[in-house]
Design a protein around this motif. Sequence first.
Motif, PDB file in Angstrom:
ATOM      1  N   ARG A   9       0.833  -1.205   0.000  1.00  5.82           N
ATOM      2  CA  ARG A   9       0.000   0.000   0.000  1.00  5.82           C
ATOM      3  C   ARG A   9       0.867   1.254   0.000  1.00  5.82           C
ATOM      4  NH1 ARG A   9      -3.475  -1.444   4.051  1.00  5.82           N
ATOM      5  NH2 ARG A   9      -1.951  -0.687   5.530  1.00  5.82           N
ATOM      6  N   ILE A  12       2.456   1.657  -3.524  1.00  5.27           N
ATOM      7  CA  ILE A  12       1.480   2.146  -4.511  1.00  5.27           C
ATOM      8  C   ILE A  12       1.145   3.610  -4.255  1.00  5.27           C
ATOM      9  CG2 ILE A  12      -0.906   1.912  -5.289  1.00  5.27           C
ATOM     10  CD1 ILE A  12      -0.541  -1.128  -4.941  1.00  5.27           C
ATOM     11  N   ASN A  13       0.942   3.973  -2.996  1.00  3.36           N
ATOM     12  CA  ASN A  13       0.653   5.381  -2.675  1.00  3.36           C
ATOM     13  C   ASN A  13       1.793   6.297  -3.127  1.00  3.36           C
ATOM     14  OD1 ASN A  13      -1.911   5.203  -1.548  1.00  3.36           O
ATOM     15  ND2 ASN A  13      -1.098   4.685   0.463  1.00  3.36           N
ATOM     16  N   THR A  14       3.028   5.836  -2.964  1.00  9.24           N
ATOM     17  CA  THR A  14       4.173   6.653  -3.365  1.00  9.24           C
ATOM     18  C   THR A  14       4.293   6.727  -4.883  1.00  9.24           C
ATOM     19  OG1 THR A  14       5.304   5.998  -1.341  1.00  9.24           O
ATOM     20  CG2 THR A  14       6.666   6.928  -3.087  1.00  9.24           C
ATOM     21  N   MET A  15       4.100   5.606  -5.554  1.00  5.25           N
ATOM     22  CA  MET A  15       4.248   5.577  -7.016  1.00  5.25           C
ATOM     23  C   MET A  15       3.180   6.416  -7.712  1.00  5.25           C
ATOM     24  SD  MET A  15       5.294   1.602  -7.643  1.00  5.25           S
ATOM     25  CE  MET A  15       5.027   1.720  -9.388  1.00  5.25           C
ATOM     26  N   VAL A  16       1.966   6.398  -7.181  1.00  2.47           N
ATOM     27  CA  VAL A  16       0.867   7.119  -7.815  1.00  2.47           C
ATOM     28  C   VAL A  16       0.758   8.546  -7.272  1.00  2.47           C
ATOM     29  CG1 VAL A  16      -1.618   6.976  -8.306  1.00  2.47           C
ATOM     30  CG2 VAL A  16      -0.305   4.912  -8.112  1.00  2.47           C
ATOM     31  N   LYS A  17       1.638   8.887  -6.329  1.00  2.00           N
ATOM     32  CA  LYS A  17       1.676  10.220  -5.714  1.00  2.00           C
ATOM     33  C   LYS A  17       0.445  10.505  -4.857  1.00  2.00           C
ATOM     34  CE  LYS A  17       5.253  11.734  -8.286  1.00  2.00           C
ATOM     35  NZ  LYS A  17       6.513  11.261  -7.943  1.00  2.00           N
ATOM     36  N   TRP A  18      -0.200   9.442  -4.348  1.00  2.00           N
ATOM     37  CA  TRP A  18      -1.320   9.634  -3.442  1.00  2.00           C
ATOM     38  C   TRP A  18      -0.853  10.044  -2.069  1.00  2.00           C
ATOM     39  CZ3 TRP A  18      -4.212   4.527  -4.900  1.00  2.00           C
ATOM     40  CH2 TRP A  18      -4.910   4.721  -6.083  1.00  2.00           C
ATOM     41  N   ARG A  27     -10.199   5.616   0.037  1.00  2.00           N
ATOM     42  CA  ARG A  27      -9.090   5.189  -0.823  1.00  2.00           C
ATOM     43  C   ARG A  27      -8.259   4.123  -0.119  1.00  2.00           C
ATOM     44  NH1 ARG A  27      -6.352  10.001  -1.943  1.00  2.00           N
ATOM     45  NH2 ARG A  27      -5.021   9.666  -0.155  1.00  2.00           N
ATOM     46  N   LEU A  31      -7.999   0.339  -1.610  1.00  3.09           N
ATOM     47  CA  LEU A  31      -6.671  -0.185  -1.963  1.00  3.09           C
ATOM     48  C   LEU A  31      -6.352  -1.432  -1.146  1.00  3.09           C
ATOM     49  CD1 LEU A  31      -4.119   0.155  -3.627  1.00  3.09           C
ATOM     50  CD2 LEU A  31      -3.266   1.725  -1.896  1.00  3.09           C
TER      51      LEU A  31
END
Length: 116
Positions: A9, A12-18, A27, A31
């Motif tokens: 998680r 993914i949050n870092t890669m998608v800039k969330w 969210r 996720l």
Amino acid sequence: VPLNLAPMRLTINTMVKWDQRPFSLSRHMTLTATLLIASCCVAVVFPKIIAIVNILGGIFSVTIAYVAPSLLYLRLSKKSLTHPKKIGVISLMVVIACCGVTGVGFVVKGLIQNGI
């Protein structure tokens, strides 16, 4: 809860800039549920994942523990390749790499004999 959910998680949050947005419970839950369902699907598709883990462990444990440090020493050392210390490191690296390949071969052979 599987231990892999938190790092997946976070990645993914870092890669998608969330991670730059404010926290959203919906969210986070979506996720987490998606990752949990994906983990369960992988477990159903690969019921004997231990075979894959054994092979990967055999390959990467030798590489990380012995081959990579030897390569780093060879790369960072200012001595020539014919220096006795470097020849010793190269020899050790080759022997350890052969042991690693042999170990992976035994793992694969055992998996084949046991019907994977």
